[in-house]
Design a protein around this motif. Sequence first.
Motif, PDB file in Angstrom:
ATOM      1  N   VAL A  91     194.094  85.242  15.012  1.00 11.78           N
ATOM      2  CA  VAL A  91     193.185  84.327  15.694  1.00 11.78           C
ATOM      3  C   VAL A  91     192.544  85.006  16.905  1.00 11.78           C
ATOM      4  N   GLU A  92     193.273  85.883  17.555  1.00  7.83           N
ATOM      5  CA  GLU A  92     192.716  86.630  18.690  1.00  7.83           C
ATOM      6  C   GLU A  92     191.670  87.634  18.202  1.00  7.83           C
ATOM      7  N   LEU A  93     191.932  88.256  17.057  1.00  9.94           N
ATOM      8  CA  LEU A  93     190.950  89.174  16.472  1.00  9.94           C
ATOM      9  C   LEU A  93     189.670  88.434  16.092  1.00  9.94           C
ATOM     10  N   LEU A  94     189.820  87.213  15.587  1.00  8.33           N
ATOM     11  CA  LEU A  94     188.656  86.390  15.273  1.00  8.33           C
ATOM     12  C   LEU A  94     187.837  86.141  16.539  1.00  8.33           C
ATOM     13  N   GLY A  95     188.507  85.855  17.633  1.00  6.59           N
ATOM     14  CA  GLY A  95     187.834  85.640  18.907  1.00  6.59           C
ATOM     15  C   GLY A  95     187.085  86.873  19.373  1.00  6.59           C
ATOM     16  N   TYR A  96     187.713  88.034  19.242  1.00  7.05           N
ATOM     17  CA  TYR A  96     187.045  89.280  19.636  1.00  7.05           C
ATOM     18  C   TYR A  96     185.828  89.561  18.765  1.00  7.05           C
ATOM     19  N   PHE A  97     185.925  89.275  17.462  1.00  7.45           N
ATOM     20  CA  PHE A  97     184.790  89.500  16.574  1.00  7.45           C
ATOM     21  C   PHE A  97     183.636  88.559  16.921  1.00  7.45           C
ATOM     22  N   ALA A  98     183.947  87.298  17.171  1.00  6.33           N
ATOM     23  CA  ALA A  98     182.919  86.338  17.581  1.00  6.33           C
ATOM     24  C   ALA A  98     182.299  86.760  18.907  1.00  6.33           C
TER      25      ALA A  98
END
Length: 90
Positions: A5-12
């Motif tokens: 979920v943190e990686l998703l945030g960084y990608f966004a």
Amino acid sequence: MPPPVELLGYFAAFLSTVCWIPQSIQTIRTRDTSAISLPSQSMFTFAIVLWTVYGWLIGSMPVFLCNLIAFVPVATVLWIKVRNIQSSPE
């Protein structure tokens, strides 16, 4: 490694930051801001500042970093827009 979920945030964060670079480059090169709304650009720049502060306060690095970085191109476009308004003949 950060949780997914943190990686998703960084990608966004990456996408929302990078999307402003072409507009900023175009505006810097041409100095044309005729199609850019001053109220919209002003509100968006202020929103970026608020999101940056919010990200800092809640300790969310994706929110904080993307908005801190996005502030540069967004504020650059706003600055050029204001300069164009100030220098235009009335």
